[in-house]
Design a protein around this motif. Structure first.
Motif, PDB file in Angstrom:
ATOM      1  N   THR A  60      33.108  39.058  47.939  1.00 27.99           N
ATOM      2  CA  THR A  60      34.262  39.251  47.139  1.00 27.99           C
ATOM      3  C   THR A  60      34.345  40.953  47.400  1.00 27.99           C
ATOM      4  O   THR A  60      36.173  41.578  47.449  1.00 27.99           O
ATOM      5  CB  THR A  60      34.641  38.994  46.087  1.00 27.99           C
ATOM      6  OG1 THR A  60      34.096  39.746  45.130  1.00 27.99           O
ATOM      7  CG2 THR A  60      34.726  37.058  46.197  1.00 27.99           C
ATOM      8  N   GLY A  61      33.019  42.016  47.487  1.00 32.83           N
ATOM      9  CA  GLY A  61      33.171  43.061  47.121  1.00 32.83           C
ATOM     10  C   GLY A  61      33.639  43.552  45.283  1.00 32.83           C
ATOM     11  O   GLY A  61      33.734  44.876  45.555  1.00 32.83           O
ATOM     12  N   LEU A  62      33.590  42.347  44.424  1.00 33.08           N
ATOM     13  CA  LEU A  62      33.865  42.289  43.008  1.00 33.08           C
ATOM     14  C   LEU A  62      32.154  42.705  42.565  1.00 33.08           C
ATOM     15  O   LEU A  62      31.196  42.014  42.911  1.00 33.08           O
ATOM     16  CB  LEU A  62      34.224  41.251  42.166  1.00 33.08           C
ATOM     17  CG  LEU A  62      35.483  41.185  42.494  1.00 33.08           C
ATOM     18  CD1 LEU A  62      36.314  40.198  42.835  1.00 33.08           C
ATOM     19  CD2 LEU A  62      36.576  42.340  42.703  1.00 33.08           C
ATOM     20  N   ILE A  63      31.859  43.405  41.229  1.00 29.94           N
ATOM     21  CA  ILE A  63      30.499  43.493  40.523  1.00 29.94           C
ATOM     22  C   ILE A  63      30.666  42.699  39.512  1.00 29.94           C
ATOM     23  O   ILE A  63      31.773  42.728  38.782  1.00 29.94           O
ATOM     24  CB  ILE A  63      30.779  45.155  40.377  1.00 29.94           C
ATOM     25  CG1 ILE A  63      30.596  45.809  41.830  1.00 29.94           C
ATOM     26  CG2 ILE A  63      29.428  45.163  39.045  1.00 29.94           C
ATOM     27  CD1 ILE A  63      29.906  47.223  41.328  1.00 29.94           C
ATOM     28  N   TYR A  95      24.847  27.123  38.135  1.00 30.10           N
ATOM     29  CA  TYR A  95      25.978  28.024  38.120  1.00 30.10           C
ATOM     30  C   TYR A  95      26.240  28.837  37.132  1.00 30.10           C
ATOM     31  O   TYR A  95      26.397  28.228  35.954  1.00 30.10           O
ATOM     32  CB  TYR A  95      27.005  26.569  37.860  1.00 30.10           C
ATOM     33  CG  TYR A  95      28.371  26.615  38.456  1.00 30.10           C
ATOM     34  CD1 TYR A  95      29.232  27.701  38.330  1.00 30.10           C
ATOM     35  CD2 TYR A  95      28.950  25.759  36.989  1.00 30.10           C
ATOM     36  CE1 TYR A  95      30.171  27.400  38.371  1.00 30.10           C
ATOM     37  CE2 TYR A  95      30.617  25.607  37.348  1.00 30.10           C
ATOM     38  CZ  TYR A  95      31.230  26.468  37.647  1.00 30.10           C
ATOM     39  OH  TYR A  95      32.513  26.380  37.677  1.00 30.10           O
ATOM     40  N   PHE A  96      26.989  29.833  37.004  1.00 32.07           N
ATOM     41  CA  PHE A  96      27.002  30.673  36.104  1.00 32.07           C
ATOM     42  C   PHE A  96      28.703  31.601  36.153  1.00 32.07           C
ATOM     43  O   PHE A  96      29.366  31.084  36.764  1.00 32.07           O
ATOM     44  CB  PHE A  96      26.861  32.219  36.391  1.00 32.07           C
ATOM     45  CG  PHE A  96      25.590  31.613  36.305  1.00 32.07           C
ATOM     46  CD1 PHE A  96      24.316  32.707  35.285  1.00 32.07           C
ATOM     47  CD2 PHE A  96      24.714  31.839  37.914  1.00 32.07           C
ATOM     48  CE1 PHE A  96      22.901  32.410  35.281  1.00 32.07           C
ATOM     49  CE2 PHE A  96      22.964  32.131  38.101  1.00 32.07           C
ATOM     50  CZ  PHE A  96      22.736  32.088  36.620  1.00 32.07           C
ATOM     51  N   GLU A  97      29.801  31.257  34.781  1.00 32.76           N
ATOM     52  CA  GLU A  97      30.562  32.110  34.755  1.00 32.76           C
ATOM     53  C   GLU A  97      30.343  33.635  34.971  1.00 32.76           C
ATOM     54  O   GLU A  97      29.613  34.608  33.797  1.00 32.76           O
ATOM     55  CB  GLU A  97      31.554  31.753  33.216  1.00 32.76           C
ATOM     56  CG  GLU A  97      32.748  32.508  33.211  1.00 32.76           C
ATOM     57  CD  GLU A  97      33.112  31.696  31.566  1.00 32.76           C
ATOM     58  OE1 GLU A  97      34.020  32.546  31.117  1.00 32.76           O
ATOM     59  OE2 GLU A  97      32.818  30.914  31.400  1.00 32.76           O
ATOM     60  N   ALA A  98      30.712  34.710  34.962  1.00 33.37           N
ATOM     61  CA  ALA A  98      30.786  35.874  34.734  1.00 33.37           C
ATOM     62  C   ALA A  98      32.657  36.346  34.824  1.00 33.37           C
ATOM     63  O   ALA A  98      33.437  35.854  35.247  1.00 33.37           O
ATOM     64  CB  ALA A  98      30.180  36.257  36.786  1.00 33.37           C
ATOM     65  N   GLY A 103      34.548  47.078  41.281  1.00 34.30           N
ATOM     66  CA  GLY A 103      34.573  46.642  42.607  1.00 34.30           C
ATOM     67  C   GLY A 103      36.064  46.460  42.776  1.00 34.30           C
ATOM     68  O   GLY A 103      37.009  46.643  42.168  1.00 34.30           O
ATOM     69  N   THR A 104      36.631  46.162  44.136  1.00 38.74           N
ATOM     70  CA  THR A 104      37.722  45.769  44.717  1.00 38.74           C
ATOM     71  C   THR A 104      37.242  44.928  46.103  1.00 38.74           C
ATOM     72  O   THR A 104      36.132  44.615  46.568  1.00 38.74           O
ATOM     73  CB  THR A 104      37.926  47.560  45.412  1.00 38.74           C
ATOM     74  OG1 THR A 104      39.768  46.203  45.950  1.00 38.74           O
ATOM     75  CG2 THR A 104      37.779  47.836  46.349  1.00 38.74           C
ATOM     76  N   THR A 105      38.375  43.495  45.386  1.00 37.51           N
ATOM     77  CA  THR A 105      38.596  42.665  46.534  1.00 37.51           C
ATOM     78  C   THR A 105      38.665  43.118  48.548  1.00 37.51           C
ATOM     79  O   THR A 105      38.737  42.583  49.126  1.00 37.51           O
ATOM     80  CB  THR A 105      39.251  41.955  46.739  1.00 37.51           C
ATOM     81  OG1 THR A 105      40.204  42.187  46.162  1.00 37.51           O
ATOM     82  CG2 THR A 105      39.024  40.840  45.476  1.00 37.51           C
TER      83      THR A 105
END
Length: 148
Positions: A60-63, A95-98, A103-105
């Protein structure tokens, strides 16, 4: 699900990311043509948490910062997937929640068709089959991780 035994078993991660309206970030993958939670394989030499951060960024490009383990899933009934090319794989998925920290999509993986947020009551019809259980668990108030 195909009743054959899986040919391969892989450690995997999946990450649910909510926006401020509690919508879920999903990605439509070109390889399977389905909407999915960001997910992928754990690589040799990394922890499941490191894999979760890497996979989300690569796709996704997200951190992100994984802050809750929702569960560990290994049941062959729900964790076996047949790819369009016929490969049959069983996953053991952490399976995590984050939370998004940067970052950017705009830098999303070219193997993805689309990335979008969906309200829980307006999920796409072409969602990866194992995800409905994962989504229910993500909305649970349970503090302990699920083991399924």
């Amino acid at each position: 699900m195909n009743k054959q035994k899986p040919i391969n078993m892989y450690p995997a991660v999946a990450v649910i990311i909510f926006d401020k309206q509690k919508r879920i970030l999903l990605q439509k993958r070109a390889d399977v043509g389905l909407w999915t939670i960001p997910a992928g394989h754990v690589m040799p030499g990394e922890t499941v948490e490191e894999a979760a951060v890497r996979e989300v960024y690569e796709d996704t490009g997200l951190i992100v910062d994984p802050h809750r383990l929702i569960g560990v899933y290994s049941d062959p009934e729900s964790q076996t997937f047949e790819y369009p090319d016929g490969r049959l794989v069983q996953f053991v998925t952490s399976y995590f929640e984050a939370e998004i920290t940067g970052g950017t999509t705009e830098k999303k993986n070219k193997a993805l068709i689309e990335i979008d947020y969906f309200a829980p009551n307006r999920l796409p019809h072409d969602l990866l089959p194992m995800h409905p259980r994962w989504l229910v668990d993500a909305f649970s108030d349970r503090r302990a991780a699920f083991v399924r």
